[in-house]
Design a protein around this motif. Structure first.
Motif, PDB file in Angstrom:
ATOM      1  N   THR A  33       2.670   5.698   9.793  1.00 60.37           N
ATOM      2  CA  THR A  33       2.814   4.268  10.039  1.00 60.37           C
ATOM      3  C   THR A  33       3.075   4.035  11.531  1.00 60.37           C
ATOM      4  O   THR A  33       3.599   4.898  12.229  1.00 60.37           O
ATOM      5  N   LYS A  71      11.543  -4.028  -5.285  1.00 65.42           N
ATOM      6  CA  LYS A  71      12.123  -2.868  -4.588  1.00 65.42           C
ATOM      7  C   LYS A  71      13.571  -2.632  -5.012  1.00 65.42           C
ATOM      8  O   LYS A  71      14.041  -1.497  -5.038  1.00 65.42           O
ATOM      9  N   TYR A 120      -6.933   1.447   8.887  1.00 68.34           N
ATOM     10  CA  TYR A 120      -5.992   0.656   9.696  1.00 68.34           C
ATOM     11  C   TYR A 120      -6.628   0.352  11.043  1.00 68.34           C
ATOM     12  O   TYR A 120      -7.293   1.212  11.632  1.00 68.34           O
ATOM     13  N   VAL A 172      -8.065   3.074   2.475  1.00 67.53           N
ATOM     14  CA  VAL A 172      -7.377   2.089   3.314  1.00 67.53           C
ATOM     15  C   VAL A 172      -7.568   2.517   4.762  1.00 67.53           C
ATOM     16  O   VAL A 172      -7.215   3.639   5.132  1.00 67.53           O
ATOM     17  N   LEU A 181       6.755 -12.177  -0.288  1.00 73.33           N
ATOM     18  CA  LEU A 181       7.682 -11.110   0.106  1.00 73.33           C
ATOM     19  C   LEU A 181       8.918 -11.070  -0.789  1.00 73.33           C
ATOM     20  O   LEU A 181       9.456  -9.995  -1.057  1.00 73.33           O
ATOM     21  N   ILE A 237      -8.283  -2.722   2.746  1.00 72.31           N
ATOM     22  CA  ILE A 237      -8.120  -2.015   1.473  1.00 72.31           C
ATOM     23  C   ILE A 237      -9.442  -2.122   0.712  1.00 72.31           C
ATOM     24  O   ILE A 237      -9.882  -3.218   0.367  1.00 72.31           O
ATOM     25  N   GLY A 256      11.753  10.062  -6.198  1.00 72.54           N
ATOM     26  CA  GLY A 256      10.472  10.242  -5.489  1.00 72.54           C
ATOM     27  C   GLY A 256      10.702  10.877  -4.135  1.00 72.54           C
ATOM     28  O   GLY A 256      10.011  11.832  -3.754  1.00 72.54           O
ATOM     29  N   THR A 263      10.532  -7.767  -2.532  1.00 75.22           N
ATOM     30  CA  THR A 263      11.933  -7.369  -2.337  1.00 75.22           C
ATOM     31  C   THR A 263      12.646  -7.232  -3.682  1.00 75.22           C
ATOM     32  O   THR A 263      13.380  -6.263  -3.913  1.00 75.22           O
ATOM     33  N   ILE A 283       0.868  -1.179   0.000  1.00 73.42           N
ATOM     34  CA  ILE A 283       0.000   0.000   0.000  1.00 73.42           C
ATOM     35  C   ILE A 283       0.905   1.230   0.000  1.00 73.42           C
ATOM     36  O   ILE A 283       1.677   1.446   0.938  1.00 73.42           O
ATOM     37  N   VAL A 290      -0.485  -6.033   8.448  1.00 72.05           N
ATOM     38  CA  VAL A 290       0.697  -5.215   8.147  1.00 72.05           C
ATOM     39  C   VAL A 290       1.918  -5.833   8.827  1.00 72.05           C
ATOM     40  O   VAL A 290       1.928  -6.035  10.046  1.00 72.05           O
ATOM     41  N   GLU A 291       2.925  -6.131   8.018  1.00 73.43           N
ATOM     42  CA  GLU A 291       4.150  -6.740   8.549  1.00 73.43           C
ATOM     43  C   GLU A 291       5.309  -5.762   8.575  1.00 73.43           C
ATOM     44  O   GLU A 291       6.237  -5.911   9.371  1.00 73.43           O
ATOM     45  N   ARG A 292       5.290  -4.771   7.638  1.00 77.94           N
ATOM     46  CA  ARG A 292       6.347  -3.754   7.591  1.00 77.94           C
ATOM     47  C   ARG A 292       5.708  -2.445   7.196  1.00 77.94           C
ATOM     48  O   ARG A 292       4.754  -2.438   6.402  1.00 77.94           O
ATOM     49  N   ALA A 293       6.249  -1.365   7.709  1.00 74.92           N
ATOM     50  CA  ALA A 293       5.703  -0.057   7.363  1.00 74.92           C
ATOM     51  C   ALA A 293       6.766   1.002   7.565  1.00 74.92           C
ATOM     52  O   ALA A 293       7.544   0.940   8.516  1.00 74.92           O
ATOM     53  N   TYR A 294       6.806   1.966   6.652  1.00 70.89           N
ATOM     54  CA  TYR A 294       7.747   3.096   6.795  1.00 70.89           C
ATOM     55  C   TYR A 294       7.186   4.287   6.054  1.00 70.89           C
ATOM     56  O   TYR A 294       6.327   4.150   5.179  1.00 70.89           O
ATOM     57  N   ASP A 295       7.656   5.463   6.427  1.00 71.82           N
ATOM     58  CA  ASP A 295       7.142   6.648   5.738  1.00 71.82           C
ATOM     59  C   ASP A 295       8.209   7.706   5.559  1.00 71.82           C
ATOM     60  O   ASP A 295       9.326   7.594   6.068  1.00 71.82           O
ATOM     61  N   VAL A 323       4.343   3.669   3.275  1.00 71.07           N
ATOM     62  CA  VAL A 323       4.318   2.348   2.636  1.00 71.07           C
ATOM     63  C   VAL A 323       3.951   1.313   3.689  1.00 71.07           C
ATOM     64  O   VAL A 323       4.548   1.298   4.776  1.00 71.07           O
ATOM     65  N   HIS A 324       2.971   0.493   3.378  1.00 67.93           N
ATOM     66  CA  HIS A 324       2.599  -0.631   4.236  1.00 67.93           C
ATOM     67  C   HIS A 324       2.714  -1.910   3.417  1.00 67.93           C
ATOM     68  O   HIS A 324       2.148  -1.982   2.326  1.00 67.93           O
ATOM     69  N   ILE A 325       3.416  -2.879   3.950  1.00 67.60           N
ATOM     70  CA  ILE A 325       3.514  -4.193   3.312  1.00 67.60           C
ATOM     71  C   ILE A 325       2.725  -5.160   4.171  1.00 67.60           C
ATOM     72  O   ILE A 325       2.998  -5.286   5.380  1.00 67.60           O
TER      73      ILE A 325
END
Lengths: 108, 108
Positions: free
Chosen positions: B7, A75, B64, B62, A68, B16, A87, A72, A16, B102-107, A97-99
């Motif tokens: 996040t 990415k 959460y 989306v 996953l 979603i 970006g 990866t 996401i 959600v397993e990973r998230a970053y912003d 970003v949410h995975i």
């Protein structure tokens, strides 16, 4: 617009990507975005994507992936790495970003 | 626009919701959508939401949530149940729902 990506039998993965455009260098952004759509669609494990953006420049893209490892690999793809750098420094004011692992899915 | 939802430390859940408006009865759709935003924000376990829609009527929201129980409780909320029925039969041409951990998230 194209049709909404059909749901599949879980488990699979969603990336996401919510982002606010800065408005800087929009022509090169559009060019890159079209190229990334094209490249992502060729990546192993790509299952589909949905994307939309409002008039205020706020956009959400959700891409779906087999696992996953596929995420990866995408990415780390060369052109995509360059796009991520541009970006971060130019096109996006901010993003998240949410995975996430899809556990349930249904559609109309 | 409001800021992108920040996040958090995983795990948590994302719902979603990708949808194409039918264009039918748009005034009542707008009213319902505002009301659902208001109600969702009061639900236990709600962590935030991002939403956007393009000029073609294609939208992605989306939301959460802390856990699956919070998502189930929201899905079964009275006014939301009515909105889901009207959405299915009137407002949406089609839609897809993905519920994902959600397993990973970053912003940025």
């Amino acid at each position: 617009m194209s049709e909404i990506t059909k749901t599949l039998k879980p488990p699979y993965y969603a990336v996401i990507f919510a982002n606010q455009l800065s408005g800087e260098d929009e022509a090169s952004y559009q060019h890159m975005a079209a190229r990334m759509d094209e490249l992502a669609a060729c990546q192993p494990g790509f299952l589909g994507a949905d994307s939309t953006r409002g008039a205020d420049g706020f956009g959400i893209t959700v891409s779906y992936w087999r696992d996953l490892a596929a995420i990866t690999a995408w990415k780390q793809q060369g052109e995509h790495l360059q796009a991520q750098q541009s970006g971060k420094h130019k096109w996006y004011k901010n993003y998240a970003v949410h995975i996430a692992k899809v556990e349930r899915a249904y559609d109309l």
